[in-house]
Enzyme design. Sequence first.
Site, PDB file in Angstrom:
ATOM      1  N   ARG A  69      36.229  39.460  46.104  1.00 38.96           N
ATOM      2  CA  ARG A  69      35.822  38.625  44.971  1.00 38.96           C
ATOM      3  C   ARG A  69      34.557  37.825  45.293  1.00 38.96           C
ATOM      4  NH1 ARG A  69      40.472  35.262  42.140  1.00 38.96           N
ATOM      5  NH2 ARG A  69      41.082  37.411  41.692  1.00 38.96           N
ATOM      6  N   HIS A  73      31.145  38.045  43.039  1.00 41.28           N
ATOM      7  CA  HIS A  73      30.587  36.838  42.424  1.00 41.28           C
ATOM      8  C   HIS A  73      29.214  36.507  43.001  1.00 41.28           C
ATOM      9  CE1 HIS A  73      34.160  34.961  40.174  1.00 41.28           C
ATOM     10  NE2 HIS A  73      34.466  36.218  40.433  1.00 41.28           N
ATOM     11  N   ASN A 101      34.068  29.832  39.089  1.00 40.34           N
ATOM     12  CA  ASN A 101      34.255  29.947  40.543  1.00 40.34           C
ATOM     13  C   ASN A 101      35.178  28.910  41.153  1.00 40.34           C
ATOM     14  OD1 ASN A 101      32.532  32.153  40.761  1.00 40.34           O
ATOM     15  ND2 ASN A 101      30.731  30.912  41.251  1.00 40.34           N
ATOM     16  N   HIS A 200      41.095  45.025  41.389  1.00 38.27           N
ATOM     17  CA  HIS A 200      42.174  44.112  41.011  1.00 38.27           C
ATOM     18  C   HIS A 200      43.538  44.610  41.479  1.00 38.27           C
ATOM     19  CE1 HIS A 200      39.831  41.892  37.579  1.00 38.27           C
ATOM     20  NE2 HIS A 200      39.419  41.593  38.791  1.00 38.27           N
TER      21      HIS A 200
END
Length: 340
Positions: A69, A73, A101, A200
């Site tokens: 992740r 990001h 975030n 995911h």
Amino acid sequence: MAISNKVYGVMMIMLSVFFVVSHSLFETGEPRLTLDYYAKTCPNVLQVVRKEMECAVLSEPRNAAFVVRLHFHDCFVQGCDGSVLLDDTITLQGEKKASINIHSLKGFRIIDRIKNSLESECPGIVSCADILTIAVRDAVILVGGPYWDVPLGRKDSTTASYELANSNLPSANEGLLSIISKFLYQGLSVTDMVALSGAHTIGMARCENFRERIYGDFEATSDTNNPISRSYIEKLRSICPLVGKAAENNITAMDNVTPELFDNSYFHMLMRGEGVLNSDQELYSSLLGMETRALVKKYAADPLAFFQQFSDSMVKLGNITNSDSFFTGEVRKNCRFINT
């Protein structure tokens, strides 16, 4: 249905043309990333990162998802330049406290430990952006996912963008076309988007991000006459009540079958209508999702096809560059702060 297909096709063509043209305007001919970038300056870089990631994932399997992740990001804001790792200072507003975030990003200490090890091995050589990109590959492998070669040579940015973090990253309740547009803007295709969403399979979701889904159209997409599906939605609602801020940080696995194993179970969940996030289930259930639905079915039926595409798409993701950082960037001594 024919009209819907036409409308969808026209919209996708328009989006694709717009983003291809817009990206071509910003081509700068920056230096290419290479597989042997550290061959002479830090030949043990891959071994050092792998050792640290083995320790991190062995101690806590969720660390794999944290690092994945972080990388995603990072790359969607200014390119893969380590900007997401920067702490706020008097002169710099970082990305960590952006609304998308602040509650979702962890794993920073893992990158700190890797950086410290590499500074002992070859000080001032390996960028934090490269460390994060290598660490992601190793994290995925360590929980059963595929291997891919990682091109290297990124520099760390001396800037961050709180604003772009809030605008560029897809949110949990976003519609399909909006998510597609955000991927296209980064030079990633619909195929890349569906494959990368498969990460995911090892992720966790906060109640705040799946509440709208489980009290919204979850029952419409899943078979609640099936006792297993009915039990699942009841479990999710017990974790995340309809109201109350106290439960917003409660978490559940986005793949409740094999939450610590990188596999294609996530796509089977979408086909059962049991995606935890609206943005996930949209890939299969959206009326505009003809292409994404076909890809979900493909990856559910063929795990090797998913692994191959995920590997290819992760290389593309990692190759989203910050053109400025190649010329004005640096190799940070501490991933949390620019050099002084």
